[in-house]
Scaffold this active site. Structure first.
Site, PDB file in Angstrom:
ATOM      1  N   LYS A   1      -4.040 -31.142 -40.077  1.00  0.00           N
ATOM      2  CA  LYS A   1      -5.010 -32.218 -39.818  1.00  0.00           C
ATOM      3  C   LYS A   1      -4.409 -33.312 -38.931  1.00  0.00           C
ATOM      4  O   LYS A   1      -5.028 -33.769 -37.984  1.00  0.00           O
ATOM      5  CB  LYS A   1      -5.498 -32.854 -41.142  1.00  0.00           C
ATOM      6  CG  LYS A   1      -6.108 -31.858 -42.113  1.00  0.00           C
ATOM      7  CD  LYS A   1      -6.650 -32.532 -43.360  1.00  0.00           C
ATOM      8  CE  LYS A   1      -5.609 -33.251 -44.198  1.00  0.00           C
ATOM      9  NZ  LYS A   1      -4.597 -32.368 -44.820  1.00  0.00           N
TER      10      LYS A   1
ATOM     11  N   ARG B   1     -11.378 -37.230 -50.372  1.00  0.00           N
ATOM     12  CA  ARG B   1     -10.565 -36.248 -51.102  1.00  0.00           C
ATOM     13  C   ARG B   1     -11.169 -35.896 -52.445  1.00  0.00           C
ATOM     14  O   ARG B   1     -10.589 -35.106 -53.193  1.00  0.00           O
ATOM     15  CB  ARG B   1      -9.165 -36.826 -51.324  1.00  0.00           C
ATOM     16  CG  ARG B   1      -8.194 -36.514 -50.224  1.00  0.00           C
ATOM     17  CD  ARG B   1      -6.868 -37.126 -50.587  1.00  0.00           C
ATOM     18  NE  ARG B   1      -5.751 -36.317 -50.214  1.00  0.00           N
ATOM     19  CZ  ARG B   1      -5.154 -36.378 -49.032  1.00  0.00           C
ATOM     20  NH1 ARG B   1      -5.618 -37.150 -48.086  1.00  0.00           N
ATOM     21  NH2 ARG B   1      -4.094 -35.646 -48.806  1.00  0.00           N
TER      22      ARG B   1
ATOM     23  N   ARG C   1       8.771 -29.406 -42.986  1.00  0.00           N
ATOM     24  CA  ARG C   1       8.378 -30.457 -42.020  1.00  0.00           C
ATOM     25  C   ARG C   1       9.428 -31.563 -41.966  1.00  0.00           C
ATOM     26  O   ARG C   1       9.980 -31.983 -42.971  1.00  0.00           O
ATOM     27  CB  ARG C   1       7.036 -31.063 -42.434  1.00  0.00           C
ATOM     28  CG  ARG C   1       6.644 -32.256 -41.572  1.00  0.00           C
ATOM     29  CD  ARG C   1       5.215 -32.689 -41.767  1.00  0.00           C
ATOM     30  NE  ARG C   1       4.906 -32.989 -43.152  1.00  0.00           N
ATOM     31  CZ  ARG C   1       3.687 -33.271 -43.590  1.00  0.00           C
ATOM     32  NH1 ARG C   1       2.667 -33.276 -42.752  1.00  0.00           N
ATOM     33  NH2 ARG C   1       3.477 -33.517 -44.864  1.00  0.00           N
TER      34      ARG C   1
ATOM     35  N   ARG D   1       9.570 -36.359 -45.424  1.00  0.00           N
ATOM     36  CA  ARG D   1       8.677 -37.243 -46.175  1.00  0.00           C
ATOM     37  C   ARG D   1       8.994 -37.166 -47.659  1.00  0.00           C
ATOM     38  O   ARG D   1       9.350 -36.108 -48.162  1.00  0.00           O
ATOM     39  CB  ARG D   1       7.221 -36.806 -45.933  1.00  0.00           C
ATOM     40  CG  ARG D   1       6.439 -37.779 -45.088  1.00  0.00           C
ATOM     41  CD  ARG D   1       5.115 -37.246 -44.654  1.00  0.00           C
ATOM     42  NE  ARG D   1       4.195 -36.925 -45.746  1.00  0.00           N
ATOM     43  CZ  ARG D   1       2.915 -36.613 -45.554  1.00  0.00           C
ATOM     44  NH1 ARG D   1       2.423 -36.563 -44.330  1.00  0.00           N
ATOM     45  NH2 ARG D   1       2.127 -36.317 -46.570  1.00  0.00           N
TER      46      ARG D   1
ATOM     47  N   ARG E   1       0.465 -31.396 -54.921  1.00  0.00           N
ATOM     48  CA  ARG E   1      -0.551 -31.779 -53.919  1.00  0.00           C
ATOM     49  C   ARG E   1      -1.545 -30.643 -53.698  1.00  0.00           C
ATOM     50  O   ARG E   1      -2.737 -30.876 -53.530  1.00  0.00           O
ATOM     51  CB  ARG E   1       0.131 -32.153 -52.591  1.00  0.00           C
ATOM     52  CG  ARG E   1       0.775 -33.528 -52.638  1.00  0.00           C
ATOM     53  CD  ARG E   1       1.832 -33.701 -51.581  1.00  0.00           C
ATOM     54  NE  ARG E   1       1.335 -33.626 -50.231  1.00  0.00           N
ATOM     55  CZ  ARG E   1       2.121 -33.411 -49.169  1.00  0.00           C
ATOM     56  NH1 ARG E   1       3.419 -33.227 -49.324  1.00  0.00           N
ATOM     57  NH2 ARG E   1       1.594 -33.386 -47.970  1.00  0.00           N
TER      58      ARG E   1
HETATM   59  P1  AP5 Z   1       0.368 -31.591 -40.343  1.00  0.00           P
HETATM   60  O1  AP5 Z   1      -0.428 -31.686 -39.072  1.00  0.00           O
HETATM   61  O2  AP5 Z   1       1.321 -32.681 -40.642  1.00  0.00           O
HETATM   62  O3  AP5 Z   1      -0.598 -31.283 -41.572  1.00  0.00           O
HETATM   63  P2  AP5 Z   1      -1.569 -32.230 -42.386  1.00  0.00           P
HETATM   64  O4  AP5 Z   1      -2.777 -31.393 -42.715  1.00  0.00           O
HETATM   65  O5  AP5 Z   1      -1.813 -33.507 -41.662  1.00  0.00           O
HETATM   66  O6  AP5 Z   1      -0.679 -32.424 -43.675  1.00  0.00           O
HETATM   67  P3  AP5 Z   1      -0.339 -33.714 -44.514  1.00  0.00           P
HETATM   68  O7  AP5 Z   1       0.795 -33.324 -45.406  1.00  0.00           O
HETATM   69  O8  AP5 Z   1      -0.115 -34.901 -43.647  1.00  0.00           O
HETATM   70  O9  AP5 Z   1      -1.643 -33.846 -45.315  1.00  0.00           O
HETATM   71  P4  AP5 Z   1      -1.819 -34.468 -46.688  1.00  0.00           P
HETATM   72  O10 AP5 Z   1      -3.281 -34.369 -46.788  1.00  0.00           O
HETATM   73  O11 AP5 Z   1      -1.053 -33.897 -47.812  1.00  0.00           O
HETATM   74  O12 AP5 Z   1      -1.114 -35.882 -46.539  1.00  0.00           O
HETATM   75  P5  AP5 Z   1      -1.677 -37.318 -46.285  1.00  0.00           P
HETATM   76  O13 AP5 Z   1      -0.698 -38.009 -45.442  1.00  0.00           O
HETATM   77  O14 AP5 Z   1      -3.119 -37.297 -45.859  1.00  0.00           O
HETATM   78  O15 AP5 Z   1       1.172 -30.197 -40.294  1.00  0.00           O
HETATM   79  C1  AP5 Z   1       2.071 -29.831 -41.333  1.00  0.00           C
HETATM   80  C2  AP5 Z   1       3.267 -29.058 -40.753  1.00  0.00           C
HETATM   81  O16 AP5 Z   1       2.825 -27.830 -40.205  1.00  0.00           O
HETATM   82  C3  AP5 Z   1       4.000 -29.784 -39.604  1.00  0.00           C
HETATM   83  O17 AP5 Z   1       5.374 -29.512 -39.705  1.00  0.00           O
HETATM   84  C4  AP5 Z   1       3.397 -29.166 -38.334  1.00  0.00           C
HETATM   85  O18 AP5 Z   1       4.341 -29.192 -37.261  1.00  0.00           O
HETATM   86  C5  AP5 Z   1       3.113 -27.741 -38.804  1.00  0.00           C
HETATM   87  N1  AP5 Z   1       1.921 -27.160 -38.187  1.00  0.00           N
HETATM   88  C6  AP5 Z   1       0.713 -27.772 -37.946  1.00  0.00           C
HETATM   89  N2  AP5 Z   1      -0.170 -26.896 -37.401  1.00  0.00           N
HETATM   90  C7  AP5 Z   1       0.507 -25.696 -37.316  1.00  0.00           C
HETATM   91  C8  AP5 Z   1       0.135 -24.393 -36.873  1.00  0.00           C
HETATM   92  N3  AP5 Z   1      -1.095 -24.130 -36.376  1.00  0.00           N
HETATM   93  N4  AP5 Z   1       1.071 -23.411 -36.947  1.00  0.00           N
HETATM   94  C9  AP5 Z   1       2.333 -23.651 -37.433  1.00  0.00           C
HETATM   95  N5  AP5 Z   1       2.736 -24.865 -37.875  1.00  0.00           N
HETATM   96  C10 AP5 Z   1       1.833 -25.872 -37.826  1.00  0.00           C
HETATM   97  O19 AP5 Z   1      -1.672 -37.916 -47.780  1.00  0.00           O
HETATM   98  C11 AP5 Z   1      -0.452 -38.187 -48.469  1.00  0.00           C
HETATM   99  C12 AP5 Z   1      -0.756 -38.809 -49.832  1.00  0.00           C
HETATM  100  O20 AP5 Z   1      -1.493 -40.041 -49.674  1.00  0.00           O
HETATM  101  C13 AP5 Z   1      -1.637 -37.984 -50.788  1.00  0.00           C
HETATM  102  O21 AP5 Z   1      -0.897 -37.019 -51.500  1.00  0.00           O
HETATM  103  C14 AP5 Z   1      -2.205 -39.102 -51.683  1.00  0.00           C
HETATM  104  O22 AP5 Z   1      -1.255 -39.531 -52.635  1.00  0.00           O
HETATM  105  C15 AP5 Z   1      -2.443 -40.234 -50.715  1.00  0.00           C
HETATM  106  N6  AP5 Z   1      -3.805 -40.219 -50.140  1.00  0.00           N
HETATM  107  C16 AP5 Z   1      -4.134 -40.009 -48.825  1.00  0.00           C
HETATM  108  N7  AP5 Z   1      -5.464 -40.046 -48.668  1.00  0.00           N
HETATM  109  C17 AP5 Z   1      -5.997 -40.281 -49.892  1.00  0.00           C
HETATM  110  C18 AP5 Z   1      -7.339 -40.401 -50.369  1.00  0.00           C
HETATM  111  N8  AP5 Z   1      -8.399 -40.257 -49.554  1.00  0.00           N
HETATM  112  N9  AP5 Z   1      -7.525 -40.633 -51.695  1.00  0.00           N
HETATM  113  C19 AP5 Z   1      -6.478 -40.759 -52.529  1.00  0.00           C
HETATM  114  N10 AP5 Z   1      -5.185 -40.650 -52.135  1.00  0.00           N
HETATM  115  C20 AP5 Z   1      -4.943 -40.406 -50.836  1.00  0.00           C
END
Ligand code: AP5
Length: 211
Positions: free
Chosen positions: A16, A92, A126, A155, A166
């Protein structure tokens, strides 16, 4: 053409963040991401909200959801200032989805599909450049510049235990949100296990079709 309002859904590690950066640049829209907003406010005092923990960081490091009240306020504020956006990390759960419906309409809803085993490998491998925010991967994608390689960080929530939690939290809370949006006129499911370039090509086609 008005700036598109895009929602990108998918499990942790689906890509994402990676694809939202492409969308923001190509379509000149804001990247509204609750993950980054919360990481910048990990130590915020939320003790007056009668929550289990006193800061967002404690929820995040465990891989649990930060309370809706905190997250809804962040998104409401960010969307009210954006003329076109890609929203990443929200909603979420179904309660957040209901809140979002009161804030804005959506033109395109993208859902990235990736299997759990692939997600675990992507997340535990990552590494993030603290200076640029760029994502890398220890096996698939390391920077050529040695200076960048040396400053990469993992991270706090990318350890095996938090990652598994997660993914459980996603399956329980967020998978129903994807089902909820499946009837939206602009909904498109994308195969997120392709190469990043192929995923991006499918996303561009979906957005160009949907707006
Ligand atoms: P990446 O693009 O970083 O993936 P992502 O989907 O953005 O993953 P995140 O870990 O950032 O998502 P998340 O939803 O867990 O975390 P968030 O920060 O939102 O890609 C991942 C890896 O794969 C990278 O190394 C990349 O290079 C590689 N990659 C990408 N595409 C690829 C491909 N096609 N092929 C191969 N490799 C690839 O949330 C973190 C925390 O915040 C949550 O756990 C929660 O505690 C809190 N939080 C956030 N939003 C909310 C909410 N709405 N409500 C409550 N708590 C929340």
């Amino acid at each position: 053409m008005a700036s598109p309002r895009i929602l990108i859904l998918g499990p942790p590690g689906a890509g994402k963040g990676t694809q939202s950066s492409n969308i923001a640049e190509e379509y000149d829209v804001e990247h509204v991401t609750t993950g980054d907003a919360l990481r910048s406010n990990k130590e915020m005092d939320i003790s007056d909200m009668d929550t289990e923990y006193d800061t967002p960081g404690e929820y995040m490091d465990a891989g649990d959801l930060v309370p809706d009240e905190v997250v809804n306020a962040i998104v409401d504020e960010a969307l009210s200032q954006a003329d076109g956006f890609v929203l990443d990390g929200y909603p979420r759960n179904l309660e957040q989805a209901e809140e979002l419906e009161g804030m804005t309409d959506l033109d395109v809803v993208l859902s990235l599909d990736v299997d759990r085993e692939v997600l675990v490998d992507r997340l535990t491998g990552r590494r993030v450049d603290p200076e640029t925010g760029e994502n890398y991967h220890v096996e698939f994608n390391m920077p050529e510049d040695e200076e960048v390689r040396e400053r990469l960080e993992q991270r706090d929530d990318d350890n095996e235990e938090s990652v598994q939690n997660r993914l459980d939290v996603f399956e329980e809370n967020t998978a129903p949100v994807i089902d909820h949006y499946a009837d939206h006129d602009g909904f498109v499911a994308i195969d997120g296990e392709q190469t990043p370039d192929d995923v991006w090509a499918d996303i561009q086609a979906a957005i160009d079709e949907g707006v």
